[in-house]
Design an enzyme around this catalytic site. Structure first.
Site, PDB file in Angstrom:
ATOM      1  N   ASP A 188     -11.192   3.109   4.357  1.00  0.00           N
ATOM      2  CA  ASP A 188     -11.589   1.701   4.248  1.00  0.00           C
ATOM      3  C   ASP A 188     -13.110   1.563   4.158  1.00  0.00           C
ATOM      4  OD1 ASP A 188      -9.770  -0.341   3.986  1.00  0.00           O
ATOM      5  OD2 ASP A 188      -9.306  -0.486   6.125  1.00  0.00           O
ATOM      6  N   LYS A 216       0.840  -1.204   0.000  1.00  0.00           N
ATOM      7  CA  LYS A 216       0.000   0.000   0.000  1.00  0.00           C
ATOM      8  C   LYS A 216       0.869   1.246   0.000  1.00  0.00           C
ATOM      9  CE  LYS A 216      -3.936  -2.101   2.268  1.00  0.00           C
ATOM     10  NZ  LYS A 216      -4.465  -2.550   3.533  1.00  0.00           N
ATOM     11  N   GLN A 229      -4.820  -1.409   9.670  1.00  0.00           N
ATOM     12  CA  GLN A 229      -4.696  -2.741   9.079  1.00  0.00           C
ATOM     13  C   GLN A 229      -5.278  -3.794  10.029  1.00  0.00           C
ATOM     14  OE1 GLN A 229      -3.067  -3.345   5.871  1.00  0.00           O
ATOM     15  NE2 GLN A 229      -4.227  -5.217   6.228  1.00  0.00           N
TER      16      GLN A 229
END
Ligand code: NAP
Length: 294
Positions: free
Chosen positions: A121, A54, A98
């Site tokens: 997200d 990422k 994460q």
């Protein structure tokens, strides 16, 4: 018959190129450089690989990266303090924690602590509610990527019979909401669904997201259907080596389906490209600009 390959690598490279151009224009015309903070807790090797990929993609697209690494034994309050600081940091437009988190941390509390406008997200309950209500908001990256892949085959989804296997908040439910918003007729299947092969057999569009290696067999698929395989499963093959396979038995499925995503090289690269897009969108909206139409 051999299915058309839905090439996530090429499609995601195109999207990343468009995001990079838009980021360049934003910096040139407004002096705004979107910033993303990826928060990684502990040493989970898979999470580390995702986070590294990422970060690489973020800097390649011209975005600023504010990665945060916390030890495995960090307390929930320390993590919540970090999120509070990132929420008020004007250089940070997107925050991604994460998952999975270690057991001493309540994941729902952490997600709920993220400023919904920075929730790239799309997991915050407010963004989940906006999606379910048809309101604009940040949408989870993997579902967004799935629908973009589908649209390379079906520019309009109106009237298509779609079956989604899996009902997680991360993939199954949001992808179903997006397909519904595109006027598909949507069924969500899960581990308690009766006769899953028959449910799948009626799908013009089948999205497999259950984390079960190669569970969807060729015989479950309606001839000519479009198949999107979200699964990422590490298995040891007959050669004794580790492989990544999806939730669909690809070799069988491609002889029946009309179009299919491979694993790897399908949904995975789209997830990262959509994260870049979400960060650009978040930065634009936070600066009073419209969401980019990419
Ligand atoms: P998850 O939270 O474990 O959810 C799995 C879902 O599949 C659940 O709803 C479960 O049903 C359903 N399920 C499990 N076994 C089933 C069975 N035998 N028959 C029918 N349904 C079954 O997983 P997730 O986070 O949604 O992820 C799903 C897969 O996508 C995983 O392989 C993951 O690695 C992959 N993934 C890929 C990306 C990417 O970027 N490509 C991103 C995220 C996830 P119940 O609700 O009844 O338990």
């Amino acid at each position: 018959m051999s299915a058309r390959l839905i090439d996530g690598k090429t499609i995601s490279a195109d999207l990343r190129g468009k995001v990079t151009d838009a980021v360049h224009r934003l910096r040139r015309d407004r002096g705004i450089v979107p910033g993303l903070a990826v928060v990684l807790v502990g040493h989970n090797p898979a999470s580390k690989v995702y986070a590294r990929n990422k970060t690489k993609a973020v800097t390649e697209a011209g975005l600023r990266s504010f990665d945060q690494y916390l030890p495995e034994d960090v307390s929930e309050s320390e993590l919540l303090d970090l999120i509070t600081r990132l929420n008020i940091d004007e250089n940070v437009n997107g925050i991604l924690v994460q998952l999975p988190l270690p057991p001493q941390i309540n994941t729902d509390r952490v997600i709920a602590a993220i400023n919904p406008d920075k929730d790239v997200d799309g997991f915050h309950p407010l963004n989940a509610g906006r999606l379910a209500s048809g309101l604009p908001g940040l949408v989870p990256c993997t579902p967004l990527g799935c629908v973009r892949l589908v649209k390379t085959v079906h520019p309009s989804l109106a009237g298509l019979e779609a079956v989604v296997i899996g009902r997680s908040n991360i993939v199954g439910k949001p992808v179903a909401q997006l397909l519904l918003a595109e006027n598909a007729t949507v069924t969500i299947a899960h581990s308690k669904t009766n006769d899953l092969p028959s449910v799948c057999a009626r799908a013009d569009l089948l999205i497999a997201a259950m984390g079960r290696p190669e569970m969807v067999r060729g015989g479950w698929i309606k001839p000519g259907a479009t198949v999107i395989d979200v699964g990422i499963n590490r298995i040891v093959g007959e050669d004794g080596r580790a492989h990544i396979v999806g939730d669909v038995a690809y070799a069988e499925a491609k002889t029946v389906a009309g179009a299919i995503t491979p694993v790897p090289g399908g949904v995975g690269p789209m997830t990262i490209a959509c994260l870049l897009l979400n960060t650009l969108t978040a930065a634009s909206i936070q600066n009073g600009l419209p969401a980019p139409k990419i």
